[in-house]
Write a protein that holds these residues in place. Sequence first.
Motif, mmCIF file in Angstrom:
data_model
loop_
_atom_site.group_PDB
_atom_site.id
_atom_site.type_symbol
_atom_site.label_atom_id
_atom_site.label_comp_id
_atom_site.label_asym_id
_atom_site.label_seq_id
_atom_site.Cartn_x
_atom_site.Cartn_y
_atom_site.Cartn_z
ATOM 1 N N TYR A 3 0.824 -1.209 0.000
ATOM 2 C CA TYR A 3 0.000 0.000 0.000
ATOM 3 C C TYR A 3 0.862 1.264 0.000
ATOM 4 O O TYR A 3 0.485 2.276 -0.589
ATOM 5 C CB TYR A 3 -0.923 -0.014 1.222
ATOM 6 C CG TYR A 3 -1.768 1.218 1.374
ATOM 7 C CD1 TYR A 3 -2.902 1.392 0.595
ATOM 8 C CD2 TYR A 3 -1.433 2.209 2.283
ATOM 9 C CE1 TYR A 3 -3.683 2.524 0.718
ATOM 10 C CE2 TYR A 3 -2.213 3.348 2.423
ATOM 11 C CZ TYR A 3 -3.337 3.504 1.632
ATOM 12 O OH TYR A 3 -4.109 4.622 1.761
ATOM 13 N N LEU A 67 -12.839 -2.345 -5.643
ATOM 14 C CA LEU A 67 -12.307 -1.173 -4.947
ATOM 15 C C LEU A 67 -11.255 -0.411 -5.745
ATOM 16 O O LEU A 67 -11.151 0.820 -5.620
ATOM 17 C CB LEU A 67 -11.691 -1.592 -3.603
ATOM 18 C CG LEU A 67 -12.644 -2.139 -2.558
ATOM 19 C CD1 LEU A 67 -11.872 -2.579 -1.322
ATOM 20 C CD2 LEU A 67 -13.712 -1.125 -2.203
ATOM 21 N N GLY A 68 -10.461 -1.121 -6.522
ATOM 22 C CA GLY A 68 -9.365 -0.482 -7.255
ATOM 23 C C GLY A 68 -9.785 0.682 -8.121
ATOM 24 O O GLY A 68 -9.206 1.774 -8.016
ATOM 25 N N ARG A 70 -12.326 2.545 -7.897
ATOM 26 C CA ARG A 70 -12.944 3.619 -7.124
ATOM 27 C C ARG A 70 -11.952 4.357 -6.223
ATOM 28 O O ARG A 70 -12.046 5.565 -6.032
ATOM 29 C CB ARG A 70 -14.068 3.049 -6.271
ATOM 30 C CG ARG A 70 -15.276 2.648 -7.094
ATOM 31 C CD ARG A 70 -16.236 1.786 -6.286
ATOM 32 N NE ARG A 70 -17.409 1.390 -7.050
ATOM 33 C CZ ARG A 70 -17.423 0.411 -7.945
ATOM 34 N NH1 ARG A 70 -16.326 -0.248 -8.220
ATOM 35 N NH2 ARG A 70 -18.529 0.109 -8.587
ATOM 36 N N TYR A 71 -11.016 3.614 -5.628
ATOM 37 C CA TYR A 71 -10.142 4.201 -4.604
ATOM 38 C C TYR A 71 -8.653 4.129 -4.942
ATOM 39 O O TYR A 71 -7.829 4.500 -4.113
ATOM 40 C CB TYR A 71 -10.379 3.504 -3.258
ATOM 41 C CG TYR A 71 -11.803 3.606 -2.797
ATOM 42 C CD1 TYR A 71 -12.308 4.800 -2.296
ATOM 43 C CD2 TYR A 71 -12.656 2.513 -2.877
ATOM 44 C CE1 TYR A 71 -13.620 4.896 -1.871
ATOM 45 C CE2 TYR A 71 -13.980 2.598 -2.466
ATOM 46 C CZ TYR A 71 -14.447 3.794 -1.970
ATOM 47 O OH TYR A 71 -15.750 3.889 -1.560
ATOM 48 N N GLY A 72 -8.310 3.623 -6.088
ATOM 49 C CA GLY A 72 -6.908 3.522 -6.474
ATOM 50 C C GLY A 72 -6.373 2.111 -6.278
ATOM 51 O O GLY A 72 -6.922 1.307 -5.530
ATOM 52 N N TRP A 73 -5.288 1.808 -6.949
ATOM 53 C CA TRP A 73 -4.760 0.437 -6.959
ATOM 54 C C TRP A 73 -4.171 0.020 -5.625
ATOM 55 O O TRP A 73 -4.056 -1.173 -5.332
ATOM 56 C CB TRP A 73 -3.732 0.264 -8.081
ATOM 57 C CG TRP A 73 -2.475 1.067 -7.886
ATOM 58 C CD1 TRP A 73 -2.229 2.323 -8.339
ATOM 59 C CD2 TRP A 73 -1.301 0.656 -7.183
ATOM 60 N NE1 TRP A 73 -0.967 2.726 -7.960
ATOM 61 C CE2 TRP A 73 -0.367 1.719 -7.251
ATOM 62 C CE3 TRP A 73 -0.936 -0.497 -6.507
ATOM 63 C CZ2 TRP A 73 0.886 1.656 -6.676
ATOM 64 C CZ3 TRP A 73 0.315 -0.562 -5.927
ATOM 65 C CH2 TRP A 73 1.212 0.507 -6.016
ATOM 66 N N ARG A 74 -3.778 0.933 -4.780
ATOM 67 C CA ARG A 74 -3.162 0.584 -3.495
ATOM 68 C C ARG A 74 -4.184 0.118 -2.450
ATOM 69 O O ARG A 74 -3.887 -0.736 -1.629
ATOM 70 C CB ARG A 74 -2.393 1.775 -2.934
ATOM 71 C CG ARG A 74 -1.145 2.104 -3.674
ATOM 72 C CD ARG A 74 -0.454 3.288 -2.995
ATOM 73 N NE ARG A 74 0.805 3.583 -3.621
ATOM 74 C CZ ARG A 74 0.976 4.517 -4.541
ATOM 75 N NH1 ARG A 74 -0.042 5.248 -4.934
ATOM 76 N NH2 ARG A 74 2.161 4.729 -5.053
ATOM 77 N N PHE A 75 -5.347 0.717 -2.453
ATOM 78 C CA PHE A 75 -6.334 0.469 -1.402
ATOM 79 C C PHE A 75 -6.730 -1.007 -1.253
ATOM 80 O O PHE A 75 -6.832 -1.499 -0.118
ATOM 81 C CB PHE A 75 -7.568 1.346 -1.627
ATOM 82 C CG PHE A 75 -8.526 1.329 -0.479
ATOM 83 C CD1 PHE A 75 -8.171 1.857 0.751
ATOM 84 C CD2 PHE A 75 -9.790 0.776 -0.620
ATOM 85 C CE1 PHE A 75 -9.044 1.838 1.818
ATOM 86 C CE2 PHE A 75 -10.672 0.762 0.432
ATOM 87 C CZ PHE A 75 -10.306 1.290 1.658
ATOM 88 N N VAL A 79 -6.982 -3.333 2.248
ATOM 89 C CA VAL A 79 -8.224 -3.986 2.670
ATOM 90 C C VAL A 79 -8.025 -5.486 2.870
ATOM 91 O O VAL A 79 -8.467 -6.048 3.878
ATOM 92 C CB VAL A 79 -9.358 -3.703 1.651
ATOM 93 C CG1 VAL A 79 -10.583 -4.553 1.934
ATOM 94 C CG2 VAL A 79 -9.721 -2.228 1.678
#
Length: 119
Positions: A3, A67-68, A70-75, A79
Motif C-alpha cells: 500500500y 475497490l481499485g 474507485r479508490y486507487g490500486w493501493r487500497f 483492505v
Amino acid sequence: YTYWTTTYTQLYICRALTGISVGGASPLIYSVLGDLFESSQRPLVSAMVGMGTGVGIGLGQGIAGFLGPRYGWRFPFLVVSVPALLCAVLLWFTVTDPERGGKEGVVLAKRQQIDRKSV
C-alpha cells in the motif's frame, strides 16, 4: 507494505517477498496438518485448505476489481491485509504447536514399545 510503495521497484520487491512467503508457508501448512490430523482425515483437510486458498484468491481479486477503480490500486492491498492480520493474531494467541508425528500410527506404536521397555 504494498500500500505504501511509491515506485515500481518497491512494488516489485514487496510482491516478490509476498510470493516467497506464500511459497514457503505452503509446505509448512501441510506439515502441520499432518501433525494435527490422522491419515484418514488428511485428504479432506488438505482439499479444504486448497479450496480455501482458491476462494481467498478469488475474493481478493474480486475485492480489488471492485475497490481499485474507485479508490486507487493501493487500497485493495490494504483492505485484504486486514483479515490476514486478524487471523495471524488469533492463531498466535489460540493455537499451540502440535506434537510432531503425534497422529502417525507408526510413531505412536514405536513410542508405546519404548515406554514398555523403560518400565
